[in-house]
Structures are given as C-alpha cells and as structure tokens.
Design a protein around this motif. Structure first.
Motif, PDB file in Angstrom:
ATOM      1  N   LEU A 152       0.982  -1.366  -0.038  1.00 59.95           N
ATOM      2  CA  LEU A 152       0.363  -0.558  -0.058  1.00 59.95           C
ATOM      3  C   LEU A 152       1.019   1.269  -0.215  1.00 59.95           C
ATOM      4  CD1 LEU A 152      -2.669  -0.749   2.099  1.00 59.95           C
ATOM      5  CD2 LEU A 152      -3.216  -0.723  -0.204  1.00 59.95           C
ATOM      6  N   GLU A 153       2.210   1.300   1.180  1.00 58.88           N
ATOM      7  CA  GLU A 153       2.899   2.255   0.938  1.00 58.88           C
ATOM      8  C   GLU A 153       3.323   2.320  -0.657  1.00 58.88           C
ATOM      9  OE1 GLU A 153       3.793   2.186   5.680  1.00 58.88           O
ATOM     10  OE2 GLU A 153       6.209   2.179   3.622  1.00 58.88           O
ATOM     11  N   ILE A 154       3.619   1.524  -1.636  1.00 57.66           N
ATOM     12  CA  ILE A 154       4.071   2.115  -2.658  1.00 57.66           C
ATOM     13  C   ILE A 154       3.422   2.697  -3.706  1.00 57.66           C
ATOM     14  CG2 ILE A 154       5.294   1.237  -5.209  1.00 57.66           C
ATOM     15  CD1 ILE A 154       6.488  -0.963  -3.497  1.00 57.66           C
ATOM     16  N   PHE A 155       1.719   1.593  -3.536  1.00 58.34           N
ATOM     17  CA  PHE A 155       0.867   2.263  -4.174  1.00 58.34           C
ATOM     18  C   PHE A 155       0.311   3.854  -4.069  1.00 58.34           C
ATOM     19  CE2 PHE A 155      -2.010  -1.563  -4.543  1.00 58.34           C
ATOM     20  CZ  PHE A 155      -1.287  -2.273  -5.362  1.00 58.34           C
ATOM     21  N   GLU A 156       0.673   4.096  -2.582  1.00 57.70           N
ATOM     22  CA  GLU A 156       0.259   5.673  -3.047  1.00 57.70           C
ATOM     23  C   GLU A 156       1.814   6.595  -2.769  1.00 57.70           C
ATOM     24  OE1 GLU A 156      -0.246   6.471   1.752  1.00 57.70           O
ATOM     25  OE2 GLU A 156       1.459   4.905   2.813  1.00 57.70           O
ATOM     26  N   PHE A 195      -8.535   4.882 -10.748  1.00 60.73           N
ATOM     27  CA  PHE A 195      -8.554   3.264 -11.331  1.00 60.73           C
ATOM     28  C   PHE A 195      -8.612   2.443 -10.251  1.00 60.73           C
ATOM     29  CE2 PHE A 195      -8.980   5.169 -15.464  1.00 60.73           C
ATOM     30  CZ  PHE A 195     -10.133   4.849 -15.564  1.00 60.73           C
ATOM     31  N   ASP A 196      -9.449   2.268  -9.029  1.00 62.56           N
ATOM     32  CA  ASP A 196      -8.215   0.790  -8.246  1.00 62.56           C
ATOM     33  C   ASP A 196      -9.734  -0.384  -8.750  1.00 62.56           C
ATOM     34  OD1 ASP A 196      -8.313  -0.387  -6.215  1.00 62.56           O
ATOM     35  OD2 ASP A 196      -8.125   1.486  -4.802  1.00 62.56           O
ATOM     36  N   PHE A 197      -9.402  -1.303  -9.237  1.00 62.70           N
ATOM     37  CA  PHE A 197     -10.631  -2.468  -9.667  1.00 62.70           C
ATOM     38  C   PHE A 197     -10.608  -3.453  -8.432  1.00 62.70           C
ATOM     39  CE2 PHE A 197      -9.409  -0.964 -13.553  1.00 62.70           C
ATOM     40  CZ  PHE A 197     -10.879  -1.150 -14.290  1.00 62.70           C
ATOM     41  N   PHE A 198      -9.772  -3.574  -7.353  1.00 64.54           N
ATOM     42  CA  PHE A 198     -10.122  -4.154  -6.978  1.00 64.54           C
ATOM     43  C   PHE A 198      -9.588  -3.562  -5.473  1.00 64.54           C
ATOM     44  CE2 PHE A 198      -8.149  -5.963  -9.857  1.00 64.54           C
ATOM     45  CZ  PHE A 198      -9.079  -7.583  -9.852  1.00 64.54           C
ATOM     46  N   ALA A 199     -10.553  -3.015  -4.996  1.00 61.53           N
ATOM     47  CA  ALA A 199     -10.905  -1.974  -4.214  1.00 61.53           C
ATOM     48  C   ALA A 199     -10.412  -1.639  -2.511  1.00 61.53           C
ATOM     49  CB  ALA A 199     -11.284  -0.785  -4.175  1.00 61.53           C
ATOM     50  N   GLY A 200     -11.310  -3.539  -2.033  1.00 61.12           N
ATOM     51  CA  GLY A 200     -11.091  -3.539  -0.580  1.00 61.12           C
ATOM     52  C   GLY A 200     -12.226  -2.869   0.203  1.00 61.12           C
ATOM     53  N   ALA A 248      -5.976   2.504   6.836  1.00 64.16           N
ATOM     54  CA  ALA A 248      -6.463   2.882   5.724  1.00 64.16           C
ATOM     55  C   ALA A 248      -6.203   1.755   4.345  1.00 64.16           C
ATOM     56  CB  ALA A 248      -5.983   3.750   5.065  1.00 64.16           C
ATOM     57  N   GLY A 249      -7.146   1.731   4.070  1.00 62.07           N
ATOM     58  CA  GLY A 249      -6.862   1.059   2.460  1.00 62.07           C
ATOM     59  C   GLY A 249      -6.405   1.171   1.126  1.00 62.07           C
ATOM     60  N   SER A 250      -6.467   0.866  -0.240  1.00 63.27           N
ATOM     61  CA  SER A 250      -5.833   1.859  -0.940  1.00 63.27           C
ATOM     62  C   SER A 250      -7.129   2.876  -1.243  1.00 63.27           C
ATOM     63  CB  SER A 250      -5.414   0.250  -2.548  1.00 63.27           C
ATOM     64  OG  SER A 250      -6.876  -0.136  -2.368  1.00 63.27           O
ATOM     65  N   PRO A 251      -8.453   2.730  -1.613  1.00 62.23           N
ATOM     66  CA  PRO A 251      -9.536   3.750  -1.596  1.00 62.23           C
ATOM     67  C   PRO A 251      -8.869   4.891  -1.218  1.00 62.23           C
ATOM     68  CG  PRO A 251     -10.503   1.858  -0.455  1.00 62.23           C
ATOM     69  CD  PRO A 251      -9.087   1.435  -0.979  1.00 62.23           C
ATOM     70  N   ILE A 252      -9.207   5.390   0.690  1.00 57.10           N
ATOM     71  CA  ILE A 252      -8.353   6.071   1.324  1.00 57.10           C
ATOM     72  C   ILE A 252      -6.971   6.398   1.075  1.00 57.10           C
ATOM     73  CG2 ILE A 252      -9.007   6.491   3.457  1.00 57.10           C
ATOM     74  CD1 ILE A 252     -11.925   5.794   2.605  1.00 57.10           C
ATOM     75  N   ARG A 253      -6.084   5.691   0.745  1.00 56.81           N
ATOM     76  CA  ARG A 253      -5.065   6.423   0.787  1.00 56.81           C
ATOM     77  C   ARG A 253      -4.892   7.104  -0.923  1.00 56.81           C
ATOM     78  NH1 ARG A 253      -0.253   2.958   3.894  1.00 56.81           N
ATOM     79  NH2 ARG A 253      -2.092   1.675   5.004  1.00 56.81           N
TER      80      ARG A 253
END
Ligand SMILES: C[S@@+](CC[C@H](N)C(=O)[O-])C[C@H]1O[C@@H](n2cnc3c(N)ncnc32)[C@H](O)[C@@H]1O
Length: 374
Positions: free
Chosen positions: A19-23, A44-49, A58-63
């Motif tokens: 997640l840190e690399i994503f953000e 686009f976050d296709f597998f957002a959780g 926080a997961g990817s969408p909130i980040r």
C-alpha cells in the motif's frame, strides 16, 4: 485453490509495504497531470476492498483520497476534475457487504471536505473485474489514467487484460501478483489458461526471484516495438514471494517509479527484503573474490559501455539506467568516478543524468562524454 480474504484480518507488514508503494506512486503521479492542466484525470482501483482494515488502517481507496486531498490546492487552482473509480466485488457472496463498507468509508471521508468533494467524481462499481474492465477501458484510454489492480492471486494478469495497457500511452499501472503461486501451481492447466509462464525457466532462477522472473517473462510477451516498460518489486510475505509489477510507457513515469523503489530499498531497489543476499555478504571469506553489490555491478556495466563507446552522452546513459531498472543517480555517480580517474571528460558541472536534463522542454541539455583513457 482457496484464497484468503485480505479484510478478514488486520493488514500485515507485506500488505502495508504494498500500500505504501501504491500511495507513494499516487503522490508522485497526481501533481504531474494536475499541473499540466489536464481538465480530467482518472484513477482506477479495480480491487478496492472496504476502505479500512479491521483495525481502522486505511486501505488503497482511502489512501488515494488522502493523496488527492494533499493536492487540493493545485486541483482548485487548475480547476481539475479527478474521477476516482472504485470497484469492489465479492465473487461468492450474495450480499456485497464489502462494497457497502467501501462506499460508506469514502462518503465519510468526503463529507468532511466539501471543496474537495466538488472536484472529485466518485464512481463506485460493484462488478466482477472481467466484466467491468472492457467497459472502462475506453475511459482509461481517453484520459491520463492511473490504474491499480490489487487482485487476490494471479488470474487477472492474463494477457487479455495486461496487454491492453500496451496500447495506451497515458496510463501507468500497478499490478499485484501472488507470484509464488506460480512456483507451486504454475504447471496446472487452471494456471496456464490465465498466464502461460515457463515454470522450468523460473525455477532455474530460484524461488526468491520468482516475481522478477515473471516480470521478465511478461516483457517477452510484449510486442517487439512496444514502448511499455515493466518493473518488478518483490514483496516477501512469510514464506511467500508476492510483488508489484509497475508498467508505463512514459519515461517520466518510469523515473518516478524507480525513485520510489530505490527509496524503499537503497540496496536493491526491487524488493522489500535483501533479495540478492547483499547485506554483510560482499566478500564470503578472505580467499574468495569480493562480490559486487547490485549498484556496483551496474556501475561496472556503465563504465564498460562508456569506454566501448556504446554510451557517449547523458541521453544514452539515462535510457541505459532506466532499461536496467536503475535511477539516474547511479549512472551519474559512475561518470563522476570515471572523470575523477581521468577516464572521461565532459563539459558540464555534472554528468546531467536526470529526467529534466534529458526530457524537459526547456531544461534539457545534451552532454557528450569523451573517453580519455581506456
Ligand atoms: C487484495 S484485495 C484488495 C485490497 C485493497 N486494495 C485494500 O487496500 O484494501 C482484493 C479485493 O478484490 C475483491 N475481489 C475479488 N475478486 C474480484 C473480482 N473478480 N472482481 C472485483 N473484485 C474482486 C475482493 O473482495 C478483495 O476485497
């Protein structure tokens, strides 16, 4: 093969590393397109959780929302609309609870910031990726797009999705792959139908390198004239090796990703662990020759290429760095050492191995390297 639901437990260290690399990439990507004055940009976050893990991490969408919020001033100044597409789909559940949680988490975030909310269009989707992807592909292709594919497993790395990115030129993507599943199950038909990997070749390179190996093999599936560049970042999770594959066609995107990757691991730049056994292992004993570190072995290649005339200026050197997954700084350090040793000369303060020196409209400057001594 049963796949565990990531949201049943708190995120572990390997998930956080991902997640840190994503953000970090979103943080680097957003200002580029906002400042370029693009009126619409898409993420686009296709597998957002669900938005958060069990402990409220926080997961990817909130980040992503946090990083968009971090750019609020620029977004308002440039009047940019950010379109955030979030998809979450539980294949085996009748009630899509995770999707409802996702929407609630994002709504709560945006309710606290009206200004931001007026410049962000939220598009919530609740569809199986394989059905949604072809529907959204034209939107991805039309706009500057950042795409996250944080799948469980490996299935969606299939060429039918993956190779679509070759045809886009303003799309950067980050794919998550449970790479070590290939090691265990890659010979099975249900794996081969998604992605046909030469498992014998991968196994000959060693278990730790499975994610690197898959990325190398994917590069071979690209069209020979493809401008798409792919980079692996291996992530260790217990005994498993997973990883991110970053892809983009633009050198600016490559530059940004490589800087993040080398910032995350200053020794190897492509894993969250000591993948090449470099730490404390430069010389095994007094009698064996010293083993070169990854950076030193790269510098050796640069030096040879400069002395042989294969690299004769900063434009060529930067592209050599990118091709081998290194940042310009590593190339520049080598040139500085060569200059100090009287092997090369160049008529500039530095060897100018930076993105701006090579690609920036007004700042670019060609610097020739002259070999003085072989
Ligand atoms: C690895 S998790 C994503 C985690 C998320 N990025 C986060 O930070 O919380 C994968 C998600 O994809 C969902 N999913 C599984 N199969 C899917 C499919 N076929 N299409 C879309 N989503 C799917 C799962 O329910 C799960 O929430």
């Amino acid at each position: 093969m049963a796949i565990k639901d990531l949201h049943d437990e708190p995120f572990d260290d390997s998930t956080i590393a991902k997640l840190e690399i994503f953000e970090a990439y979103a943080e680097a990507w957003l200002p580029t397109f906002i400042m370029l004055g693009s009126s619409d940009i898409c993420v686009f976050d296709f597998f957002a959780g669900t938005g958060f893990d069990k402990n409220g991490v926080a997961g990817s969408p909130i980040r992503l929302l946090e990083k968009i919020q971090g750019q609020k001033e620029n977004i308002l100044k440039k009047n940019v609309k950010v379109h955030l597409y979030l998809n979450e789909f539980e294949p085996n559940k009748r009630k899509q609870l995770k999707f409802e949680q996702l929407k609630a988490a994002c709504k709560a975030f945006l309710e606290k910031d009206d200004e931001l909310a007026s410049h962000v269009e939220m598009v919530y989707c609740n569809e199986d990726f394989q059905e949604l992807f072809p529907k959204l592909l034209p939107v991805i292709q039309k706009n500057p797009s950042l795409v996250y594919l944080d799948q469980n497993g490996i299935k969606f790395l299939s060429p039918k999705y993956f190779l679509e990115f070759e045809k886009t030129n303003r799309t950067d993507f980050l794919y998550f792959v449970s790479s070590s599943y290939f090691w265990r199950f890659g010979e099975r038909e249900e794996f081969k139908m998604h992605l046909d990997i030469d498992i014998a070749l991968a196994k000959s390179q060693g278990y730790k390198f499975i994610h690197r190996s898959i990325t190398q093999q994917l590069r071979k599936k690209l069209h020979p004239d493809s401008g798409l560049m792919l980079y692996p970042f291996s992530i260790k999770k217990g005994a498993n090796i997973h990883g991110i594959i970053f892809g983009a066609t633009h050198p600016r995107a490559v530059d940004k990703f490589l800087k993040i990757a080398w910032q995350k691991n200053k020794i190897n730049g492509d894993a969250n662990f000591d993948i090449d056994d470099e730490v404390g292992n430069q010389q095994l004993d007094f009698f064996s020759p010293a083993r070169l570190s990854k950076i030193d072995s790269f510098k050796k290649k640069v030096r040879e290429a400069v002395l042989s005339g294969q690299i004769s200026n900063n434009f060529q050197l930067l592209s050599f760095c990118y091709r081998l997954g290194h940042i310009g700084t590593h190339g520049a350090e080598c040139l500085k050492e060569m200059k100090k040793n009287g092997e090369v000369a160049y008529d500039a303060q530095s060897p100018m191995v930076t993105y701006d020196s090579v690609y920036h409209k007004t700042k670019k400057q060609l610097v020739d390297y002259q070999v003085k001594k072989k």
